[in-house]
Scaffold this active site. Structure first.
Site, PDB file in Angstrom:
ATOM      1  CG  ASP A  10      -0.254  -0.135   2.536  1.00 28.12           C
ATOM      2  OD1 ASP A  10       0.587  -1.043   2.686  1.00 28.12           O
ATOM      3  OD2 ASP A  10      -0.537   0.692   3.439  1.00 28.12           O
ATOM      4  CD  GLU A  26       4.055   0.673   7.224  1.00 27.68           C
ATOM      5  OE1 GLU A  26       4.640   0.988   8.257  1.00 27.68           O
ATOM      6  OE2 GLU A  26       3.770   1.511   6.342  1.00 27.68           O
TER       7      GLU A  26
END
Lengths: 419, 419
Positions: free
Chosen positions: B100, B165
């Site tokens: 991400d 994350e």
């Protein structure tokens, strides 16, 4: 005749309170005016008036130099005008009130539901009750009292329930473009029963303030647009001080900040863990009746261009400045005008007190009526100035009835009795 | 063996650059990770690894005490794990990278398209290239080089491409709950090729700051939540100073603000012509490896409770404080640990320079790996720390290849050669 007016106002009190509550409960925020206008139309039809209902034409309006709105499409947001036709030969009058209300804001700050219309100790509460549905029903009551007293007038009385006052007045602009004019106008905005022959103008601005993005964990490597926006807010606060120090008109002597600059919105940043690189502020810029819109814009522009003196960051990263959405023209009528004199005489006659004449702390549709229609306009109404746009907004019901009587008496003199 | 690794890394440079560009162009912001993960899966399958793909179960995750996310539903956002099975008898290693990326931010501050993956003068540009897709391809390249050199290992190498994350690590939490463990872990976050055995934790907070609404024209009758939020922002800035003055760990000696408090978002007010009665700020609170999450929360709470000393308004109108969304646990491995020693030896061997060992300026998924999995974890990667979450984010391509070589050599020693 005076006693007949008083008697019919007295007899209609409960009915008017019900009407006002239904107006408040209609929640007529921008874009949601239709239901409230339906209630207005019903009332005007019961009074036997000619009723004109239309959705303003955005395509036509937006070409006008005084068009200002946050939207260009008015489907579902009708204007309503009801005309009590005179017999001819008298002066005409416009009674103008807006039906739109600002949003309720933080609902937790309201004691009751924001659109309750609840009555406690002679006050009705609710968003829009003071700004300005209480004024609107005072107008309707004044007209009903004249009818009930059997009085026929020479001049026309033109009642207008307009949209968009809170967003720049294109409801009233649409009435002017449709041809509605008169020899005088009353707008019963919430003035605490004071008279405002001068009205402050205002306009909306938007600024984008730039920073430099970075990861929040190394925020020292970026520049926070939030921190820079604090500098801009303080810089604008200083301009407000400079502009207000120039105001000497005695009509403003009791107003702490005659022409305020209000920062109404702020938003910026996309992610809690990033240094925000852009923040937007939106606000309302007060314009004195002694200056033009263009002069005020120019001063703001030059002031913002001086930001690098406050913080060198702005020399390489100047914020943008845009005038958008709503704008209210300043309005001005000399306090010695015959219409102002008549109104204050009637005020003193009905209340036994001296009239208070001031300059308004906000713009109204009066600027459009005077600037475009050349219509002498007074802002005078029963609402509580301090409660406009406030949680727990309320109105003193008794002031509505007093205001209605003053307006009825004024109309009778201004338009003249036919028989 | 060392020369074989170098040769195969050299031969794969162009292929890896293409792969990295395709990762960047996949625009894998939160909720949009699927396409990028498809590219990861294809790569792992070509390498002949066992590939495990699953969408984390929000219902299961949200019951965990270390769950932190801005969402509870992960459909369309798969985790991917590829295991290079060892022959047995060796130590295992996790190679963990997140797929991400944070949003691009103000696009006008980017020279090229934010997701271009364009290469200029040895650098590739694009959101996520440094944080941390460049690190991810370094991991893949290290594994490919070991394969190409014909080396078989005793211990397992577990490659993880995780979601979330940037929002609190529940992608890595899901790998732990699925049973993935190892004897050591490397997370190639952008460290400028430094080693971070200690990682700062962090967590997100949200505050509602109250004002009192009023019409902008009588703004003196209200209290601006924007102006009050400026006081809160300055108060928090002071807490940041106090907290950072306490940090004495030499691993932080080169970091201007070891544990920053970043205000990342601000929003409030509904109407330019109204005094805003509520403003919300959202931010990221840095947590030192020497304190617990709970201790940090308590200090912030007490600091906010002292706001009335800065401005009496807050005694009657205290702002709310809420911890929400993302949270990264602090992580800590003693710098003398065998795994740290091995990595720094390999760094010195490959680069001829001394390894730099510091504490990280941000939280990573390393906190979860050490806290829940008891896995000794080092954060070490090729990305440019200062460019993470920045416009014109870039990575030095050569650092990816150097990092891959260091990691390949480390894996070979840690997991041991089988034949």
């Amino acid at each position: 005749m005076k006693r007949k007016i008083q008697a019919s106002i007295h007899s209609k009190k409960n009915e008017i309170i019900q009407l006002l509550r239904s107006f408040v409960q209609a929640e007529s925020t921008q874009g949601n005016e239709r239901y409230a206008q339906t209630l207005v139309i019903e009332t005007l039809q019961e009074m036997g008036l000619d009723v004109d209902v239309w959705e303003p034409d955005g395509a036509e309006l937006k070409g006008h130099r005084y068009f200002a709105s946050s939207r260009e499409e008015f489907t579902g947001s009708p204007n309503v005008v009801g005309v009590m036709k005179g017999k001819g030969g008298g002066r005409s009058i416009i009674l103008n009130g807006h039906i739109d209300v600002v949003p309720a804001g933080d609902k937790t700050q309201w004691t009751d539901h924001p659109f309750s219309g609840i009555v406690k100790e002679g006050k009705m509460f609710g968003r829009g009750v003071t700004d300005m549905k209480g004024g609107n029903v005072a107008l309707l009551l004044a007209m009903q009292a004249i009818q009930a007293a059997g009085i026929e007038l020479k001049g026309d009385v033109i009642f207008q329930s307009v949209i968009e006052e809170e967003s720049g007045g294109c409801g009233t602009l649409a009435t002017l473009l449709r041809g509605y004019k008169a020899d005088a106008a009353i707008i019963p905005e919430p003035t605490n029963m004071k008279f405002f022959p001068k009205q402050q103008g205002s306009m909306w601005f938007k600024m984008h303030i730039k920073g430099l993005s970075a990861h929040g964990g190394t925020r020292y490597a970026g520049v926070s647009a939030i921190e820079k926006s604090l500098v801009v807010v303080e810089h604008i606060r200083e301009l407000e001080r400079v502009r207000n120090a120039r105001i000497t008109d005695p009509l403003y002597k009791n107003i702490p900040i005659p022409i305020p600059i209000n920062i109404g919105k702020i938003y910026g940043g996309e992610w809690p863990s990033s240094v925000p690189d852009i923040v937007t502020i939106e606000g309302r810029f007060g314009v004195s009746p002694e200056e033009t819109i263009d002069e005020a814009k120019k001063e703001m522009k030059q002031w913002i261009e001086a930001l690098p003196e406050a913080d060198a960051w702005f020399s390489e990263h100047p914020p943008t400045l845009e005038w958008f959405g709503a704008r209210w023209l300043p309005g001005s009528l000399e306090p010695e005008h015959a219409f102002m004199k008549l109104l204050s005489e009637k005020y003193e006659d009905v209340t036994g007190r001296e009239a208070t004449i001031e300059a308004s702390p906000w713009g109204t549709d009066g600027g459009l009526l005077t600037e475009i229609g050349q219509i002498p306009t007074i802002v005078f109404g029963p609402g509580v100035t301090e409660k406009a746009h406030f949680p727990n907004e309320y109105i003193m019901l008794e002031d509505i009835f007093t205001c209605a009587e003053i307006i009825a008496e004024t109309i009778i003199d201004w338009c003249e009795v036919s028989k």
